[in-house]
Design an enzyme around this catalytic site. Structure first.
Site, mmCIF file in Angstrom:
data_model
loop_
_atom_site.group_PDB
_atom_site.id
_atom_site.type_symbol
_atom_site.label_atom_id
_atom_site.label_comp_id
_atom_site.label_asym_id
_atom_site.label_seq_id
_atom_site.Cartn_x
_atom_site.Cartn_y
_atom_site.Cartn_z
ATOM 1 N N HIS B 78 -15.422 -7.833 -2.784
ATOM 2 C CA HIS B 78 -15.058 -6.425 -2.985
ATOM 3 C C HIS B 78 -13.562 -6.303 -3.276
ATOM 4 C CE1 HIS B 78 -14.299 -2.171 -2.215
ATOM 5 N NE2 HIS B 78 -13.490 -2.503 -1.225
ATOM 6 N N ASP B 107 2.534 0.156 -32.433
ATOM 7 C CA ASP B 107 1.554 -0.629 -31.685
ATOM 8 C C ASP B 107 2.311 -1.412 -30.622
ATOM 9 O OD1 ASP B 107 -0.636 -2.401 -30.857
ATOM 10 O OD2 ASP B 107 -1.588 -1.850 -32.744
ATOM 11 N N TRP B 143 -9.921 -11.974 0.771
ATOM 12 C CA TRP B 143 -9.295 -12.094 -0.550
ATOM 13 C C TRP B 143 -8.005 -12.904 -0.504
ATOM 14 C CZ3 TRP B 143 -4.688 -9.919 -2.773
ATOM 15 C CH2 TRP B 143 -3.898 -9.178 -1.885
ATOM 16 N N SER B 170 -3.886 -13.669 -17.948
ATOM 17 C CA SER B 170 -4.075 -12.391 -18.625
ATOM 18 C C SER B 170 -3.002 -11.386 -18.212
ATOM 19 C CB SER B 170 -5.473 -11.862 -18.304
ATOM 20 O OG SER B 170 -5.549 -10.491 -18.571
ATOM 21 N N SER B 171 -2.747 -11.286 -16.898
ATOM 22 C CA SER B 171 -1.741 -10.330 -16.428
ATOM 23 C C SER B 171 -0.358 -10.682 -16.943
ATOM 24 C CB SER B 171 -1.656 -10.322 -14.905
ATOM 25 O OG SER B 171 -2.847 -9.917 -14.354
ATOM 26 N N HIS B 254 2.775 -9.032 -1.340
ATOM 27 C CA HIS B 254 3.385 -7.721 -1.152
ATOM 28 C C HIS B 254 3.869 -7.106 -2.468
ATOM 29 C CE1 HIS B 254 4.649 -4.190 0.818
ATOM 30 N NE2 HIS B 254 5.650 -4.226 -0.030
ATOM 31 N N GLU B 256 2.563 -7.543 -5.163
ATOM 32 C CA GLU B 256 1.302 -7.159 -5.797
ATOM 33 C C GLU B 256 0.869 -5.744 -5.398
ATOM 34 O OE1 GLU B 256 -0.765 -8.261 -8.042
ATOM 35 O OE2 GLU B 256 -2.496 -6.979 -7.588
ATOM 36 N N TYR B 258 2.739 -3.351 -4.727
ATOM 37 C CA TYR B 258 3.573 -2.411 -5.481
ATOM 38 C C TYR B 258 3.245 -2.411 -6.963
ATOM 39 C CZ TYR B 258 5.799 -0.776 -1.453
ATOM 40 O OH TYR B 258 5.984 -0.166 -0.258
ATOM 41 N N SER B 269 4.479 11.328 -11.905
ATOM 42 C CA SER B 269 5.718 11.922 -12.405
ATOM 43 C C SER B 269 5.555 12.516 -13.802
ATOM 44 C CB SER B 269 6.841 10.876 -12.435
ATOM 45 O OG SER B 269 6.984 10.284 -11.178
ATOM 46 N N HIS B 303 5.852 -9.098 6.789
ATOM 47 C CA HIS B 303 5.245 -8.079 7.659
ATOM 48 C C HIS B 303 3.717 -8.215 7.685
ATOM 49 C CE1 HIS B 303 5.356 -5.032 4.061
ATOM 50 N NE2 HIS B 303 4.221 -5.672 4.059
ATOM 51 N N HIS B 304 3.173 -9.068 6.818
ATOM 52 C CA HIS B 304 1.736 -9.333 6.861
ATOM 53 C C HIS B 304 1.405 -10.445 7.854
ATOM 54 C CE1 HIS B 304 0.630 -6.794 3.444
ATOM 55 N NE2 HIS B 304 1.825 -7.098 2.986
ATOM 56 N N THR B 329 10.847 5.598 -1.301
ATOM 57 C CA THR B 329 9.543 6.247 -1.422
ATOM 58 C C THR B 329 9.664 7.720 -1.065
ATOM 59 O OG1 THR B 329 8.594 4.144 -0.709
ATOM 60 C CG2 THR B 329 7.104 6.017 -0.835
ATOM 61 N N LYS B 332 11.095 9.789 -3.841
ATOM 62 C CA LYS B 332 10.108 10.149 -4.850
ATOM 63 C C LYS B 332 9.281 11.350 -4.412
ATOM 64 C CE LYS B 332 9.469 5.890 -7.327
ATOM 65 N NZ LYS B 332 9.381 6.481 -8.659
ATOM 66 N N ARG B 451 -11.202 -6.043 11.738
ATOM 67 C CA ARG B 451 -11.684 -5.946 10.366
ATOM 68 C C ARG B 451 -12.511 -7.189 10.032
ATOM 69 N NH1 ARG B 451 -6.278 -7.276 6.692
ATOM 70 N NH2 ARG B 451 -7.741 -7.126 4.973
HETATM 71 C C1 HEM Z 1 5.693 2.869 3.072
HETATM 72 C C2 HEM Z 1 5.247 1.812 2.525
HETATM 73 C C3 HEM Z 1 4.389 0.749 3.195
HETATM 74 C C4 HEM Z 1 4.565 0.092 4.362
HETATM 75 C C5 HEM Z 1 5.686 0.303 5.364
HETATM 76 C C6 HEM Z 1 3.473 -0.840 4.503
HETATM 77 C C7 HEM Z 1 3.308 -1.718 5.565
HETATM 78 C C8 HEM Z 1 2.243 -2.596 5.700
HETATM 79 C C9 HEM Z 1 2.105 -3.567 6.750
HETATM 80 C C10 HEM Z 1 3.115 -3.791 7.881
HETATM 81 C C11 HEM Z 1 0.938 -4.230 6.561
HETATM 82 C C12 HEM Z 1 0.379 -5.389 7.399
HETATM 83 C C13 HEM Z 1 -0.626 -4.919 8.366
HETATM 84 C C14 HEM Z 1 -1.238 -6.073 9.121
HETATM 85 O O1 HEM Z 1 -2.020 -6.842 8.526
HETATM 86 O O2 HEM Z 1 -0.947 -6.200 10.306
HETATM 87 C C15 HEM Z 1 0.318 -3.675 5.389
HETATM 88 C C16 HEM Z 1 -0.878 -4.082 4.871
HETATM 89 C C17 HEM Z 1 -1.333 -3.725 3.625
HETATM 90 N N1 HEM Z 1 -0.743 -2.799 2.768
HETATM 91 FE FE1 HEM Z 1 0.898 -1.701 3.169
HETATM 92 N N2 HEM Z 1 2.656 -0.725 3.432
HETATM 93 C C18 HEM Z 1 3.188 0.229 2.605
HETATM 94 C C19 HEM Z 1 2.690 0.642 1.400
HETATM 95 C C20 HEM Z 1 1.606 0.065 0.769
HETATM 96 C C21 HEM Z 1 1.210 0.329 -0.575
HETATM 97 C C22 HEM Z 1 1.921 1.277 -1.519
HETATM 98 C C23 HEM Z 1 0.131 -0.426 -0.813
HETATM 99 C C24 HEM Z 1 -0.710 -0.554 -2.055
HETATM 100 C C25 HEM Z 1 -0.798 0.273 -2.996
HETATM 101 C C26 HEM Z 1 -0.173 -1.169 0.379
HETATM 102 C C27 HEM Z 1 -1.225 -2.039 0.512
HETATM 103 C C28 HEM Z 1 -1.479 -2.806 1.618
HETATM 104 C C29 HEM Z 1 -2.579 -3.721 1.722
HETATM 105 C C30 HEM Z 1 -3.628 -4.009 0.642
HETATM 106 C C31 HEM Z 1 -2.507 -4.297 2.984
HETATM 107 C C32 HEM Z 1 -3.495 -5.266 3.621
HETATM 108 C C33 HEM Z 1 -3.402 -6.627 3.094
HETATM 109 C C34 HEM Z 1 -4.435 -7.484 3.777
HETATM 110 O O3 HEM Z 1 -4.179 -7.946 4.913
HETATM 111 O O4 HEM Z 1 -5.510 -7.683 3.214
HETATM 112 N N3 HEM Z 1 0.748 -0.831 1.333
HETATM 113 N N4 HEM Z 1 1.153 -2.677 4.886
HETATM 114 CU CU LIG Z 2 3.095 -5.591 2.424
#
Ligand code: HEM
Ligand SMILES: [Cu+2]
Lengths: 50, 537
Positions: B78, B107, B143, B170-171, B254, B256, B258, B269, B303-304, B329, B332, B451
């Site tokens: 997924h 183009d 993933w 591709s990307s 990370h 990614e 963004y 915008s 932070h992950h 952020t 914005k 999860r």
């Molecule tokens: C204010 C901005 C953001 C902060 C402070 C933030 C912070 C975090 C943190 C600390 C985690 C880790 C959580 C953990 O596994 O313990 C996380 C996970 C995640 N964040 Fe954010 N995030 C922000 C914005 C975003 C944005 C804009 C996206 C995507 C469009 C995003 C997508 C994700 C995803 C996909 C995960 C999970 C990844 C995984 O473990 O599979 N985050 N975020």
């Molecule tokens: Cu992150």
């Protein structure tokens, strides 16, 4: 029509833009390659040297 | 006038191939844009079907529908399908369609490479999805493909890695094409600081892609050699380090996330000024904020992985660096609100989705800040709170912006107005159910539900049931989206070139539907055309 940047007519400008685009692309591909090498190449090097 | 495009090799007027060949060999940015968007829509439903398998199993505690192995394949696939198959190609499709139109180029700079970038994708996803039918099944380690777990599965891992390499190529080609286009193909007078924000955000996104896709490629190459060629990069028994993989992966991962949100910022915008009938508040600050976010996204990856055990100093650094992202952020979000302030607003479907984005994405941003707090993260990590966080930023963030963009530009693409009433129903239906789907997941996570599990303790039952109902309602509601697009493509009220009363920018100066070839003669751009310097206020 004259390009305000290059001061050239559109017709003269075409090959330039095309060369510019290809040059940009080549530089960027080079960067991609280097990044890949720093990650994999360095790891491989470390691996085989100890 | 004769053809003066840089793409002249593909324009033999009157010799356009028809049928399948037209799409297979197309080098036209609009056709390739359409291909990307259709591909992304299909993947959205493939990934959505997998999500519904997950939600069906989680409707009640116990194991009912699928076995745990298959459940894990579903969570993994997924995510991979949605990230690489739905969200990213949708943004690339929008860039293909709109970037040349917005900067007055005939183009993309490298049309043949553009064709290649797209046609790699169906092969990559055939490979990826084929693993579902292999004896060892699809990947099931999440993933992120963390070793050692990902190395303990079957041989299908080789197919997954090859698929990821293809998507990466591709990307990278797509990103290089976009940069080459923006840097070399702008119409006379279209200076960098006159470019629409969608173009700016994509330019910055493309640089992020170039910087991190090779890192992902490197990480999965090392997985490949660990699994099949006897190396031990990540194998502790052989002197390797599994945590090294996590560092490399998140150095990609990370930025990614963004990559999946910066183009969304660009879209919003574009839309908010149009329907507020005002210029965008703080154009230059938006550009700088985007660049700041892109820079910061490289120094927050750990932070992950707070819970793997890091030096205290490292945890503090990554915590504070993460929190600093809230500043650009926030800039914005305040700029969008200030754009609407005292505007003459109207609420057509694109504006509704853009406003939904501003409100709901902010919820995801706030839960992100909670997650960034180290001691709190020890509690929340790997719980449903994380799932709630990233679905707010990705579904009501990235995907809402894509839907907003589709409604906004659909009349330009098809030449017809979509059914506004159905569009509004689609928005409200989605918005109610997406919150029913994801909001309870915050509580589940805070209460301790992990999860990526197929079964759970009974005290989590109610919120899971609510979430599953929301999931099915949201999911089926998306069929309406397809119906609206299909109906609009077939006919309806004719769209004008301008389409929206308050719309500004070069894309609205060409007729609707946009002819196959536009800006063969570059337009001359001055402040009256520049999106942010209008005098509508
Ligand atoms: C204010 C901005 C953001 C902060 C402070 C933030 C912070 C975090 C943190 C600390 C985690 C880790 C959580 C953990 O596994 O313990 C996380 C996970 C995640 N964040 Fe954010 N995030 C922000 C914005 C975003 C944005 C804009 C996206 C995507 C469009 C995003 C997508 C994700 C995803 C996909 C995960 C999970 C990844 C995984 O473990 O599979 N985050 N975020
Ligand atoms: Cu992150």
């Amino acid at each position: 029509m004259t390009d305000s940047l290059t001061k050239k007519s559109e017709k003269e400008n075409q090959p330039n833009r095309r060369r510019g685009a290809i040059r940009t692309a080549l530089v960027l591909f080079g960067i991609v390659f280097l990044i890949y090498l720093t990650f994999v190449g360095r790891a491989v090097f470390t691996y085989y040297s100890g | 006038m004769s053809h003066t495009t840089t793409a002249d090799h593909d324009d033999h007027h009157g010799h356009h191939p028809t049928g399948i060949a037209r799409w297979l060999f197309s080098t036209n940015h609009k056709e390739i844009g359409t291909l990307y968007l259709v591909f992304s829509l299909i993947m959205f439903f493939v990934g959505g079907a997998m999500a519904l398998v997950i939600r069906a199993e989680l409707f009640a505690p116990g194991l009912q529908l699928v076995n745990p192995e298959f459940f894990n394949q579903m969570t993994t696939m997924h995510a991979l399908v949605m990230i690489f198959g739905a969200v990213m190609p949708a943004f690339v499709g929008l860039a293909n369609w709109m970037v040349p139109l917005m900067i007055g180029a005939p183009d993309m700079a490298l049309p043949r490479m553009n064709n290649w970038s797209f046609w790699i994708m169906p092969f990559a996803f055939t490979l990826l999805l084929a693993t579902l039918f292999m004896p060892s099944g699809a990947p099931a380690s999440g993933w992120t493909l963390y070793p050692p777990l990902s190395l303990q599965g079957g041989n299908s891992l080789a197919f997954v890695i090859f698929a990821i390499h293809l998507m990466g190529i591709s990307s990278i080609m797509g990103a290089i094409n976009i940069i080459a286009t923006i840097l070399n193909m702008r119409a006379p007078g279209m200076t960098l600081l006159r470019m629409p924000l969608f173009v700016w955000t994509w330019l910055i996104t493309a640089f992020l892609l170039i910087a991190v896709m090779p890192v992902l490629a490197g990480a999965v190459t090392m997985l490949l050699t660990d699994r099949f060629f006897g190396t031990s990069f990540f194998n502790a028994a052989g002197g390797g380090d599994p945590v090294l993989y996590q560092h490399i992966f998140w150095f990609f991962g990370h930025p990614e996330v963004y990559i999946m949100i910066l183009p969304a910022f660009g879209i919003v915008s574009e839309i908010i000024p149009t329907f507020s009938r005002k210029r965008l508040f703080g154009y230059t600050s938006m550009v700088y904020a985007t660049a700041a976010i892109a820079f910061l996204s490289f120094i927050v990856w750990a932070h992950h992985m707070f819970t793997v055990g890091m030096p205290l100093g490292a945890m503090l650094f990554f915590m504070y660096a993460t929190m600093i992202i809230a500043v650009p952020t926030g800039i914005k979000i305040f700029n969008w609100v200030a754009t609407m302030w005292r505007g003459s607003m109207s609420f057509e479907t694109p504006m509704l989705f853009a406003l939904g984005f501003v409100v709901l994405f902010t919820i995801g941003g706030l839960s992100g800040i909670m997650l960034a707090i180290v001691p709190a993260n020890f509690q929340y990590h790997d719980s449903y709170f994380v799932v709630a966080h990233f679905h707010y930023v990705l579904v009501t963030g990235a995907i809402y912006s894509i839907m907003a963009a589709v409604y906004y530009w659909l009349p330009k693409w098809t030449g017809y107005m979509y059914n506004e009433k159905l569009g509004k129903i689609h928005f409200w239906w989605s918005t109610v159910w997406v919150n029913v789907l994801f909001f309870p997941q915050h509580y589940l996570g805070l209460a301790g539900m992990p999860r990526r599990i197929p079964d759970y303790a009974v005290q989590f039952t109610e919120f899971n049931m609510i979430s599953s109902v929301g999931g099915f309602m949201f999911g089926f509601g998306q069929l309406l989206f397809v119906y609206i697009i299909w109906q609009c493509a077939r006919g309806g009220e004719k769209a004008t070139a301008q389409v929206w009363e308050g719309a500004r920018g070069l894309e609205w100066t060409v007729p609707s539907p946009a002819p196959l070839h536009t800006f063969d003669t570059p337009p001359l751009v001055d402040d009256s055309v520049a999106v942010h310097k209008d005098s509508l206020t």
